[in-house]
Design a protein around this motif. Structure first.
Motif, short mmCIF file in Angstrom:
data_model
loop_
_atom_site.label_atom_id
_atom_site.label_comp_id
_atom_site.label_asym_id
_atom_site.label_seq_id
_atom_site.Cartn_x
_atom_site.Cartn_y
_atom_site.Cartn_z
N GLY A 181 0.97 -1.07 0.11
CA GLY A 181 -0.08 -0.14 -0.14
C GLY A 181 0.80 1.31 0.10
N GLN A 182 1.99 1.16 0.71
CA GLN A 182 2.95 2.46 0.74
C GLN A 182 3.70 2.67 -0.54
N LYS A 183 3.92 1.65 -1.26
CA LYS A 183 4.40 1.58 -2.54
C LYS A 183 3.50 2.15 -3.56
N ARG A 184 2.31 1.76 -3.49
CA ARG A 184 1.33 2.38 -4.51
C ARG A 184 1.09 3.71 -4.15
N PHE A 185 1.19 4.15 -2.95
CA PHE A 185 0.61 5.52 -2.77
C PHE A 185 1.63 6.37 -3.23
N VAL A 186 2.97 6.06 -2.76
CA VAL A 186 3.96 6.98 -3.26
C VAL A 186 4.33 7.10 -4.93
N GLY A 223 8.91 1.82 7.36
CA GLY A 223 8.07 1.00 6.29
C GLY A 223 8.96 0.67 5.15
N THR A 224 8.32 0.50 3.88
CA THR A 224 9.19 -0.16 2.85
C THR A 224 10.29 0.66 2.26
#
Length: 302
Positions: A181-186, A223-224
């Motif tokens: 989710g973090q990757k998609r958001f950024v 996070g990631t």
């Protein structure tokens, strides 16, 4: 000033329709010539301290990650920079999910007034001056990632904005372990910045280190690792609490900075390093040297 409603944001939830973007390479000839021979030093918003004016630029189409521990001044420093950029006719928006707009504006007003108690007349003039320059997204607590993205699209499209601050990543509807989710958001933030020619400032917390005496770097982001991989600039803000404790014991050394602004990634610039800063307690401003006065952030004067 028109208030933004949920109906206003609705068309921006899913972003624009895709269209073909395959173009002949020769289309970019003039742009490449400009990169070689144009004045690239003038592209992007600059820092207000003369010594660091040409260290890092906050260019249109980029995302900057502002990293640091709780209480080390990330949001306070960004508030000062936003005021400086507004004075250069750059429309800005602050979406702080951790602080009420009135509190953010109180701190910015102190910085603009260069004192701890601005007059009522100054406060009124300051807020009139912010019209058409500054918008606040008034929502505290956790906000869905889609809603945050729609605010960015709306501000870029309707307000023709230049800078938007998202404070902070962990309030954007994702858990600390939701790496996908973090990757998609950024990734979506970088697309919005690029397609809308806006600069997005994303505030993020660093992992808990052994103590607060060492500045965090880009590898310390929670996070990631895809977060720091995808953004254009990584900037850490560190407060020298060891110096503060020494001062409480009567040991004063003003040659040692109160804070550091550390740039350890600048994708479209050559400089990486630290900007030493000193803190003026009355105004809440960061200044460039122990002998420097506070900065006149407002141009033109109000």
């Amino acid at each position: 000033m028109k208030l933004i409603t949920l109906e206003d944001l609705a068309p921006y939830i899913h972003g624009p329709d895709e269209s073909p973007n395959i173009k002949p390479a020769s289309n970019y000839c003039d742009e490449v010539i400009d990169k070689f021979y144009g004045d690239q030093a003038k592209i992007g918003s600059r820092l207000p301290w003369g010594k660091s004016e040409f260290t890092i630029a906050f260019r249109p189409g980029e995302v900057s990650l502002w990293l640091g521990m709780n209480g080390h001044g990330k949001s306070l420093l960004l508030g000062q920079l936003i005021t400086w950029w507004m004075a250069h006719d750059e429309a800005c928006c602050i979406a702080s999910f951790e602080m009420k707009p009135a509190t953010t504006l109180q701190r910015m007003c102190r910085q603009a007034a260069q004192c701890d108690e601005p007059t009522i007349q100054f406060i009124q003039k300051f807020h009139r001056w912010t019209d058409e320059r500054l918008w606040m997204y008034d929502q505290q607590g956790t906000v869905s990632a889609d809603r945050v993205l729609s605010v960015c699209r709306y501000f870029a499209d309707k307000m023709q904005g230049k800078h938007i601050v998202i404070d902070s990543l962990m309030k954007c509807g994702m858990g600390e372990d939701d790496y996908n989710g973090q990757k998609r958001f950024v990734d979506e933030l970088t697309a919005i910045a690029r397609d809308s020619n806006i600069h997005i400032h994303l505030v993020h917390h660093s992992r808990k280190l052994g103590d607060e005496n060492s500045p965090p770097g880009k590898m310390d982001a929670k996070g990631t690792g895809a977060i720091t991989d995808q953004v254009d600039n990584c900037i850490s803000v560190w407060r020298n609490k060891k110096k503060e404790k020494a001062a409480q014991a009567g040991i004063i050394d003003n040659d040692i900075p109160d804070s550091l602004m550390i740039v350890d990634k600048q994708r479209n610039g050559e400089w990486e390093g630290s900007v030493a800063l000193w803190f003026d307690k009355k105004s809440g401003q960061f200044v460039g040297s122990p002998s420097a006065g506070t900065i006149d952030l407002l141009r033109p004067r109000i």
